[in-house]
Scaffold this motif. Structure first.
Motif, PDB file in Angstrom:
ATOM      1  N   THR A 254       0.820  -1.218   0.000  1.00 20.93           N
ATOM      2  CA  THR A 254       0.000   0.000   0.000  1.00 20.93           C
ATOM      3  C   THR A 254       0.853   1.267   0.000  1.00 20.93           C
ATOM      4  N   TRP A 255       2.164   1.132   0.055  1.00 14.79           N
ATOM      5  CA  TRP A 255       3.034   2.308   0.022  1.00 14.79           C
ATOM      6  C   TRP A 255       3.184   2.794  -1.414  1.00 14.79           C
ATOM      7  N   THR A 256       2.069   3.228  -1.973  1.00 13.22           N
ATOM      8  CA  THR A 256       2.071   3.614  -3.385  1.00 13.22           C
ATOM      9  C   THR A 256       1.754   5.076  -3.619  1.00 13.22           C
ATOM     10  N   ASP A 257       1.377   5.801  -2.576  1.00 13.80           N
ATOM     11  CA  ASP A 257       1.177   7.241  -2.719  1.00 13.80           C
ATOM     12  C   ASP A 257       1.374   7.916  -1.370  1.00 13.80           C
ATOM     13  N   PRO A 258       1.596   9.231  -1.350  1.00 15.53           N
ATOM     14  CA  PRO A 258       1.904   9.923  -0.097  1.00 15.53           C
ATOM     15  C   PRO A 258       0.814   9.813   0.957  1.00 15.53           C
TER      16      PRO A 258
END
Length: 392
Positions: A254-258
């Motif tokens: 899930t670390w795909t956007d700020p």
């Protein structure tokens, strides 16, 4: 298993760094207030959980010994900014699963002026992977950790949903309007939208000084017990129960956007688990205390908690559904933005505020008819704690 009761709550008014008493003194005062509110002596506490992040090991014992030395287990909790709610989670578990009948969660912090920083620069930081990922997926300028992450998350929200950046300022205005009625708030003066948007930019292009919470010092405490203990000891204030709690941590993919980097995914996961455990959705709540260390986080959290649909936070704000007369009253205390954010104490101060509303004792800021409350406490690195409380 039976739902754990909140027997007593207490907090001291938060203060600016340099204007505070020692953490030992602040914590002891908050604990004594909570015990007095519960109507019990310290000897009845069977376990204690102490939350803080800036301090040596066993600071919890040092603070608690000011109240009494009875040989009980004391667990020191460091879960970043969600430490206070994590301590409450552990105390609740101990009671709910029958290990003890009465437990204490307390938190405190002595903070320094300026942006948050690490005191452990001689070793790897747990935030390095997050900052490296942020550099890969965005063009965020350099800056202190929290400013960079929450500032870029706010920019990402505006870009993704084509929202007006003034929503961050409107949240600040709303929050300060609530703080006016809170004697525990560090800042109690109202702000206009022009003042917020015109204050110095601390992280470009949108984040201004009045969109960020101040570093503060303070303490808060919560006594929890079983319904049987409350009945046995005639605890008349034990009329709020913890219906459900969940702690969620980061998921690698899930670390795909700020926005996900600052916990939107963790928040949604924890909230979903709480609603399933409680058998109630967010629409059942009348009052919410959520983690508004920066106003972009409040905006993003509206959607993570399900207070509004994805991409609808701007409409939610413009319709005044986050304040008195709307669907929810969010941060009636004035939130971290106004009350202050002494990290170890924050989650327990949120619980204290919500308990007062459910009891009907919140004074001028009372949310009328409050029967169900929702709490959100977030720590980068990471942990999101969501709790639901109900009047019984």
């Amino acid at each position: 298993m039976t739902h754990t009761r909140i027997a007593g709550v207490g907090m001291v008014k938060f203060s600016k760094p340099g204007q505070n008493e020692p953490y030992r003194v602040m914590a002891a005062k908050a604990i004594k207030l909570a015990l007095s509110d519960a109507g019990i002596e310290y000897k009845y506490i069977q376990q204690a959980y102490a939350s803080y992040i800036y301090g040596d090991s066993t600071c919890g014992q040092h603070a608690l010994y000011e109240v009494g030395m009875t040989g009980i287990p004391v667990v020191n909790v460091n879960n970043n900014c969600s430490s206070g709610s994590t301590a409450l989670y552990l105390a609740r578990q101990a009671v709910e699963f029958g290990a003890v009948e009465c437990a204490l969660a307390f938190g405190f912090e002595e903070m320094q002026k300026g942006a948050l920083g690490s005191h452990w620069d001689d070793r790897e930081s747990p935030f390095d992977p997050m900052l490296n990922k942020l550099s890969e997926i965005s063009t965020a300028p350099e800056g202190p950790l929290a400013l960079r992450m929450f500032g870029q998350a706010g920019s990402a929200y505006i870009e993704k949903y084509n929202a007006n950046p003034n929503i961050f300022g409107k949240v600040s205005v709303k929050t300060r309007s609530h703080a006016v009625n809170n004697p525990y708030s560090l800042f109690a003066n109202k702000l206009t939208l022009d003042e917020v948007m015109g204050s110095p930019i601390i992280f470009p292009p949108y984040l201004t000084r009045f969109m960020a919470c101040p570093p503060t010092c303070g303490a808060a405490a919560v006594v929890v017990c079983s319904p049987a203990f409350a009945k046995k000891h005639g605890l008349t204030n034990a009329n709020v129960e913890i219906v459900a709690q969940s702690i969620a941590t980061d998921i690698a993919d899930t670390w795909t956007d700020p926005m996900k980097l600052i916990g939107s995914e963790m928040t949604a996961k924890a909230a979903k688990e709480v609603y399933e455990l409680a058998g109630m959705g967010p629409e059942e709540a009348q009052v919410v205390e959520l983690h508004d260390c920066f106003t972009p986080n409040e905006v993003i959290t509206y959607e993570g908690l399900g207070l509004c649909d994805e991409g609808q936070a701007e409409q939610f704000i413009c319709d005044n559904d986050n304040t008195y007369g709307g669907k929810f009253v969010v941060n009636p205390s004035g939130g971290l933005m106004s009350k202050g954010h002494p990290i170890g104490a924050t989650g327990l101060a949120q619980c204290t505020e919500l308990t007062w509303h459910l009891r009907g004792t919140a004074g001028k800021r009372q949310v009328e008819g409050a029967r169900v409350a929702l709490q959100h406490n977030l720590g980068l690195g990471g942990a999101a704690v969501v709790s639901m409380f109900r009047k019984v």
